[in-house]
Design a protein around this motif. Structure first.
Motif, PDB file in Angstrom:
ATOM      1  N   PRO A  31     -11.060 -10.587 -15.312  1.00  0.00           N
ATOM      2  CA  PRO A  31     -12.193  -9.843 -16.015  1.00  0.00           C
ATOM      3  C   PRO A  31     -12.955 -10.888 -16.638  1.00  0.00           C
ATOM      4  O   PRO A  31     -12.469 -11.457 -17.469  1.00  0.00           O
ATOM      5  CB  PRO A  31     -11.400  -8.874 -16.855  1.00  0.00           C
ATOM      6  N   GLY A  32     -14.316 -10.807 -16.811  1.00  0.00           N
ATOM      7  CA  GLY A  32     -15.323 -11.462 -17.516  1.00  0.00           C
ATOM      8  C   GLY A  32     -15.630 -12.815 -17.289  1.00  0.00           C
ATOM      9  O   GLY A  32     -16.087 -13.596 -18.059  1.00  0.00           O
ATOM     10  N   VAL A 311      -7.587  -6.136 -12.734  1.00  0.00           N
ATOM     11  CA  VAL A 311      -6.605  -5.820 -13.589  1.00  0.00           C
ATOM     12  C   VAL A 311      -6.500  -4.475 -13.995  1.00  0.00           C
ATOM     13  O   VAL A 311      -7.348  -4.014 -14.734  1.00  0.00           O
ATOM     14  CB  VAL A 311      -6.789  -6.836 -14.819  1.00  0.00           C
ATOM     15  N   PRO A 312      -5.433  -3.710 -13.662  1.00  0.00           N
ATOM     16  CA  PRO A 312      -4.292  -4.040 -12.973  1.00  0.00           C
ATOM     17  C   PRO A 312      -4.292  -4.177 -11.400  1.00  0.00           C
ATOM     18  O   PRO A 312      -3.539  -4.561 -10.977  1.00  0.00           O
ATOM     19  CB  PRO A 312      -3.230  -3.180 -13.548  1.00  0.00           C
ATOM     20  N   GLY A 313      -5.393  -3.488 -10.952  1.00  0.00           N
ATOM     21  CA  GLY A 313      -5.583  -3.496  -9.507  1.00  0.00           C
ATOM     22  C   GLY A 313      -4.600  -2.442  -8.943  1.00  0.00           C
ATOM     23  O   GLY A 313      -4.141  -1.487  -9.505  1.00  0.00           O
ATOM     24  N   PRO A 314      -4.773  -2.269  -7.649  1.00  0.00           N
ATOM     25  CA  PRO A 314      -3.968  -1.083  -6.905  1.00  0.00           C
ATOM     26  C   PRO A 314      -2.426  -1.434  -7.164  1.00  0.00           C
ATOM     27  O   PRO A 314      -2.077  -2.432  -7.301  1.00  0.00           O
ATOM     28  CB  PRO A 314      -4.330  -1.482  -5.690  1.00  0.00           C
ATOM     29  N   ALA A 315      -1.795   0.183  -7.162  1.00  0.00           N
ATOM     30  CA  ALA A 315      -0.476  -0.033  -7.284  1.00  0.00           C
ATOM     31  C   ALA A 315       0.210  -0.911  -6.610  1.00  0.00           C
ATOM     32  O   ALA A 315       1.305  -1.713  -7.059  1.00  0.00           O
ATOM     33  CB  ALA A 315       0.169   1.505  -7.339  1.00  0.00           C
ATOM     34  N   CYS A 316       0.108  -1.088  -5.281  1.00  0.00           N
ATOM     35  CA  CYS A 316       0.666  -1.885  -4.224  1.00  0.00           C
ATOM     36  C   CYS A 316       0.770  -3.265  -4.378  1.00  0.00           C
ATOM     37  O   CYS A 316       1.329  -4.187  -3.839  1.00  0.00           O
ATOM     38  CB  CYS A 316       0.284  -1.744  -2.891  1.00  0.00           C
ATOM     39  N   GLY A 321      -0.211  -1.750 -11.963  1.00  0.00           N
ATOM     40  CA  GLY A 321      -1.081  -0.585 -11.661  1.00  0.00           C
ATOM     41  C   GLY A 321      -0.313   0.625 -11.298  1.00  0.00           C
ATOM     42  O   GLY A 321       0.811   0.413 -10.476  1.00  0.00           O
ATOM     43  N   GLU A 322      -0.769   2.004 -11.623  1.00  0.00           N
ATOM     44  CA  GLU A 322       0.115   2.882 -11.170  1.00  0.00           C
ATOM     45  C   GLU A 322      -0.651   4.261 -10.713  1.00  0.00           C
ATOM     46  O   GLU A 322      -0.187   5.147 -10.198  1.00  0.00           O
ATOM     47  CB  GLU A 322       0.999   3.677 -12.580  1.00  0.00           C
ATOM     48  N   GLU A 323      -2.019   3.867 -10.806  1.00  0.00           N
ATOM     49  CA  GLU A 323      -2.853   5.147 -10.235  1.00  0.00           C
ATOM     50  C   GLU A 323      -3.237   4.723  -8.615  1.00  0.00           C
ATOM     51  O   GLU A 323      -3.211   3.668  -8.411  1.00  0.00           O
ATOM     52  CB  GLU A 323      -4.298   5.099 -10.778  1.00  0.00           C
ATOM     53  N   PRO A 324      -3.264   5.844  -7.919  1.00  0.00           N
ATOM     54  CA  PRO A 324      -3.589   5.635  -6.377  1.00  0.00           C
ATOM     55  C   PRO A 324      -4.935   5.070  -6.016  1.00  0.00           C
ATOM     56  O   PRO A 324      -5.749   5.775  -6.617  1.00  0.00           O
ATOM     57  CB  PRO A 324      -3.227   6.817  -5.878  1.00  0.00           C
TER      58      PRO A 324
END
Length: 612
Positions: A31-32, A311-316, A321-324
């Protein structure tokens, strides 16, 4: 050697172009700023100190500031009596049939607009700007402790004397605060667009300055913020007209009116903020790999525009990351392979993707796989709508065109998007995931200059046209020595509220002939007996880069039977037949050939997809 660096929200793409060919790398974004591993990557791609001829950079930092409204405090100085200009706008509706919908607010607060007692008319100064008035304005600005200052005075495009006086005083008093003047940013008529663009420029300069100033490479050259807002997405389209001709395909780049060309528009908006700067026509949608899947209040499954970003990016990614996301959905469906990291040897974790989707799937009453399919369908629908806006809604029939898919996930959706639009053919380039960076590395150096004219074409002979371009050409030769110069003119019929840009070769008569022809082509009619007004003159200065040697496919013998299931995206012999459904795994992108589609590997390395 030339480097192209394309900084996106999730990944940073790096391409090195030399006489030996093309080398690519894909990094995790931060980021940034630029990734700390960028310089190491440049060295691994063949760069040593002093060895590179150019490093060309594209970024979404300015676009994101406008979309997320994360810029600093801007103070606008304008002519007294015109303080409400940004709120009056053009008195048009935000949505024609949605009467309750409002335009997004300006990025400057109403209380931070200061009216200066001065007035310039079309014929010159009407009310001089007094010294004590300059002192008062400077004090008012300083009292507000701004992060940036915008100055836009009435008719400053015709006579910038008052703007220069205010700017000099403000820069002297507030030496660390950037000041944007309308006569420097956009010296043309139309007060609202000029004011909005100047304010946006001021709003972006602190963020752009911090971004580039954090690197010693960029610290000596800080580009204008408004130009940075469109620096990234257009460049991926650059390599394609020539490559498409190599595979014998008629390709229209987005909504281009001619084969292998592209539409440039004099203005547009980002995040509801008008920017009257020339740009290539692009439609942007919030449906990338990091777009988050969620349920709205009615329980319907939605995707984006919010993104998990780098950041945090995809969960995988296993980075917290915890969101799909769309990437998680593609992994659950088997589109992505855990054996093929996406960047920086970043491993993919299928279990984490399934866990992230499970929460949304339970709430929606779906299985994890059906939820993943739904997210993919929604993302595809969003991209198809964007394609319709730049084709069908502009009177262009896409059914006989060829879709070019690039970006890390573009080739995943190529067949689905083409089929939704009734198209029968698509192309996947050899470096689809880093094509924007390749466009940067191979792009010519280009500057555009503009000045207001407002003369009837009948009044302009060849000498008058030469005089109108004299200052612009002097500036171009100073800023870009050795560049090819192209003269253009913004023209209209008297009374029209819009202009068309045509070549400005010869005198006014030739300009008028070119305008009538373009008006007839664009709108289906032209009145050759009506006079033509030349509103602005534009000069494009361009210095070409060396030609890029594009990758080619292996000339070894192709398999006798079509390949199915899974194969590498690169390195397949020329003539290899691919039968969908099949996944093609690459270093920088993954492609999917859907059932009912077949692919053929061209000698250029391009995969040609056709409906069976």
């Amino acid at each position: 050697m030339r480097f192209g660096v394309d900084v996106g929200g999730t990944f940073t793409d790096v391409v090195a172009v030399s006489t030996d060919g093309i080398s690519v790398s894909k990094l995790r974004s931060v980021p940034g700023g630029v990734p700390p591993t960028l310089w190491k990557s440049l060295g691994q791609l063949g760069g040593t100190e002093g060895a590179a001829d150019a490093l060309i950079h594209g970024t979404t930092v300015a676009t994101n500031v406008l979309l997320e409204r994360t810029g600093g405090r801007v103070v606008l100085v304008t002519t007294a009596g015109f303080e409400d200009l940004l709120w009056l706008r053009r008195q048009d509706r935000a949505a024609l049939y949605e009467l309750s919908r409002d335009h997004p607010p300006p990025v400057v607060d109403h209380g931070d607009v200061i009216g200066a007692r001065e007035r310039v008319g079309v014929e010159g100064v009407i009310d001089p700007l007094a010294g004590e008035e300059i002192v008062r304005v400077v004090q008012e600005v300083a009292r507000r402790s701004p992060d940036a200052i915008a100055i836009c005075l009435l008719f400053a495009f015709r006579d910038p004397t008052h703007e220069r006086g205010l700017a000099e005083a403000l820069r002297s008093k507030l030496s660390t605060v950037p000041v944007a003047c309308s006569h420097e940013v956009l010296p043309v008529f139309r007060e609202y667009e000029r004011a909005s663009t100047t304010v946006a420029e001021a709003y972006l300069r602190p963020a752009v300055g911090a971004y580039f100033g954090g690197s010693t490479v960029f610290a000596s050259w800080l580009p204008t913020g408004g130009r940075c807002a469109s620096s990234k997405p257009a460049v991926g389209r650059r390599p394609w007209p020539c490559r498409a001709r190599r595979v014998g395909s008629k390709v229209r780049v987005s909504s281009a009116p001619r084969w292998g060309t592209q539409i440039s528009e004099p203005g547009g908006a980002i995040g509801g903020i008008p920017l009257a700067l020339p740009h290539i026509l692009i439609e942007t949608v919030g449906a990338g790999g990091g777009s988050v899947g969620w349920l709205d209040r009615g329980g319907a499954l939605r995707v984006g525009p919010r993104s998990a970003g780098a950041v945090p990016g995809p969960a995988c990614y296993s980075q917290g990351g915890e969101e799909p996301t769309v990437t998680d959905a593609a992994l659950v469906l088997g589109w992505l392979d855990v054996e093929h990291p996406l960047a920086d040897d970043l491993p993919l974790h299928r279990g984490l993707a399934e866990r992230a989707l499970a929460a949304v799937a339970r709430a929606a009453g779906l299985s994890v796989e059906r939820c993943a399919e739904g997210m993919i369908d929604i993302a595809n629908a969003a991209m198809v709508r964007a394609l319709r806006r730049v084709s069908v809604e502009r009177g262009i029939d896409p059914r006989n065109m060829t879709l070019v898919a690039f970006g890390g996930a573009g080739p995943l959706f190529a067949c689905r998007m083409a089929e939704s639009l009734g198209m029968h053919r698509a192309l996947i380039p050899p470096h689809p995931g880093v094509l924007s960076a390749l466009g940067l590395a191979s792009a010519p150096e280009k500057l555009e200059f503009v000045d207001s004219l407002h003369r009837s074409a009948t009044e302009l002979d060849a000498r008058s046209v030469d005089s109108a371009f004299a200052d612009l050409e002097a500036n171009a030769r100073r800023d870009l020595p050795g560049a090819e110069l192209v003269r253009l003119a913004d023209c209209r019929y008297p009374g029209q509220g819009y202009e068309l840009t045509v070549p400005a070769s010869g005198g006014g008569e030739q300009i008028a002939v070119a305008f009538h022809a373009l008006h007839g082509e664009r709108y289906g009619h032209a009145d050759r007996d009506r006079p033509v007004d030349v509103v602005n003159v534009r000069l494009v200065a361009q210095r070409a880069a060396d030609a890029v040697r594009l990758a080619t496919s292996s000339l070894s013998e192709a398999p006798s039977e079509p390949i199915a299931h899974r194969a590498p995206l690169r390195g397949l012999p020329t003539g290899t037949q691919l039968r969908g459904p099949i996944m093609l795994d690459g270093v920088d992108a993954t492609a999917r050939i859907e059932p009912g589609w077949n692919g053929t590997v061209h000698e250029s390395g391009t995969v040609i997809l056709e409906r069976a």
